[in-house]
Design an enzyme around this catalytic site. Structure first.
Site, PDB file in Angstrom:
ATOM      1  CB  SER A  63      22.407  64.064  36.089  1.00 17.55           C
ATOM      2  OG  SER A  63      21.735  64.566  37.217  1.00 17.55           O
TER       3      SER A  63
HETATM    4  N1  SAM Z   1      16.598  65.371  37.108  1.00 15.52           N
HETATM    5  C1  SAM Z   1      17.076  66.644  36.637  1.00 15.52           C
HETATM    6  C2  SAM Z   1      17.258  66.683  35.158  1.00 15.52           C
HETATM    7  O1  SAM Z   1      17.004  65.688  34.471  1.00 15.52           O
HETATM    8  O2  SAM Z   1      17.639  67.754  34.672  1.00 15.52           O
HETATM    9  C3  SAM Z   1      18.323  67.109  37.340  1.00 15.52           C
HETATM   10  C4  SAM Z   1      18.029  67.572  38.680  1.00 15.52           C
HETATM   11  S1  SAM Z   1      19.180  68.621  39.471  1.00 15.52           S
HETATM   12  C5  SAM Z   1      20.603  67.612  39.597  1.00 15.52           C
HETATM   13  C6  SAM Z   1      18.427  68.586  41.094  1.00 15.52           C
HETATM   14  C7  SAM Z   1      17.086  69.279  41.145  1.00 15.52           C
HETATM   15  O3  SAM Z   1      16.492  69.002  42.412  1.00 15.52           O
HETATM   16  C8  SAM Z   1      17.165  70.782  41.038  1.00 15.52           C
HETATM   17  O4  SAM Z   1      16.352  71.234  40.001  1.00 15.52           O
HETATM   18  C9  SAM Z   1      16.675  71.264  42.399  1.00 15.52           C
HETATM   19  O5  SAM Z   1      16.013  72.506  42.353  1.00 15.52           O
HETATM   20  C10 SAM Z   1      15.762  70.132  42.788  1.00 15.52           C
HETATM   21  N2  SAM Z   1      15.454  70.028  44.221  1.00 15.52           N
HETATM   22  C11 SAM Z   1      16.271  70.230  45.290  1.00 15.52           C
HETATM   23  N3  SAM Z   1      15.604  70.000  46.429  1.00 15.52           N
HETATM   24  C12 SAM Z   1      14.341  69.642  46.084  1.00 15.52           C
HETATM   25  C13 SAM Z   1      13.174  69.279  46.830  1.00 15.52           C
HETATM   26  N4  SAM Z   1      13.179  69.229  48.163  1.00 15.52           N
HETATM   27  N5  SAM Z   1      12.064  68.981  46.141  1.00 15.52           N
HETATM   28  C14 SAM Z   1      12.033  69.024  44.780  1.00 15.52           C
HETATM   29  N6  SAM Z   1      13.105  69.361  44.036  1.00 15.52           N
HETATM   30  C15 SAM Z   1      14.245  69.661  44.678  1.00 15.52           C
END
Ligand code: SAM
Length: 211
Positions: A63
């Site tokens: 993000s």
């Molecule tokens: N917080 C992260 C960072 O600092 O880089 C950015 C996260 S990215 C915007 C969203 C993440 O949520 C992705 O890696 C995706 O695979 C994960 N995600 C989506 N659905 C999920 C779920 N049900 N449980 C865990 N992770 C999930």
């Protein structure tokens, strides 16, 4: 941390975080100390401190720095909290939380991303990485003083609200694909208050209580 990106990192903090009104000195010091460039793909390191999100592969993103800072600040962390992050992604948000709280649990659905982040987060002994469906929270270590969801949900999962401590705070983007409101929930006993804050655009939360 002294490295070739020290200047860029300081500029990021001054222009994007302090410049947009987040003034907590502890938060600013943490953003100056965590090497964001290590959490982005090697070929994009020169963009690591730019004012936007970046791709980290697998259709996922790290993000925008300001959004990471805003979501972190909304948890009102003082240093002795247990926090849950849903969506480890690159691991950057977890590294920031590690410097702001006592214990961080972070859950990632995609095993490849989880493995990469776990390697980078070995420098942060108070971060515990889990692979699984974070739309269900992480019951094993509940309750949490703070929960931060870094993917967009159609609705706030009840499971996450249930895993908040009394007085705890939950930050989550809620809405439709490509357009959400950042919501802040606070728990007082069995009462949950919700504030809708700014407009955001996160990748979708998958899993049982996601898309
Ligand atoms: N917080 C992260 C960072 O600092 O880089 C950015 C996260 S990215 C915007 C969203 C993440 O949520 C992705 O890696 C995706 O695979 C994960 N995600 C989506 N659905 C999920 C779920 N049900 N449980 C865990 N992770 C999930």
């Amino acid at each position: 941390m002294n490295d070739q990106f020290e200047f860029d990192r300081r500029q990021m903090v001054e222009d994007q975080i302090l410049g947009r009104g987040l003034r907590d000195p502890r938060l600013l010091a943490v953003f100056e100390s965590v090497p964001r460039h290590l959490f982005v793909p090697q070929e994009d390191r020169y963009l690591a401190y730019a004012d936007g999100p970046l791709s980290i592969g697998f259709d996922q993103t790290i993000s925008q720095p300001y959004i990471v800072a805003l979501m972190t600040s909304l948890l009102h962390l003082e240093g002795d909290e247990r926090v849950l992050e849903v969506g480890t992604g690159s691991g950057y948000q977890a590294a920031i939380l590690a410097r702001m709280a006592e214990e961080v649990h972070t859950v990632e659905l995609l095993p490849e991303l989880a493995a990469r982040a776990k390697g980078l987060l070995s420098e942060y002994p108070n971060v515990f990485c889990h692979v699984g469906d974070g739309s269900l929270g992480w019951q094993e270590s509940a309750p949490y003083d703070g929960i931060i969801v870094t993917a967009a949900a159609p609705e706030t999962p009840q499971a996450l609200l249930d895993q908040l401590k009394d007085g705890g705070r939950l930050v989550i983007p809620v809405g439709r694909r490509g357009y959400q409101k950042l919501e802040l929930w606070t728990r007082q006993g069995n009462q949950f208050d919700r504030d809708a804050l700014i407009e955001v655009a996160f990748v979708p939360l998958r899993g049982k209580h996601g898309w």
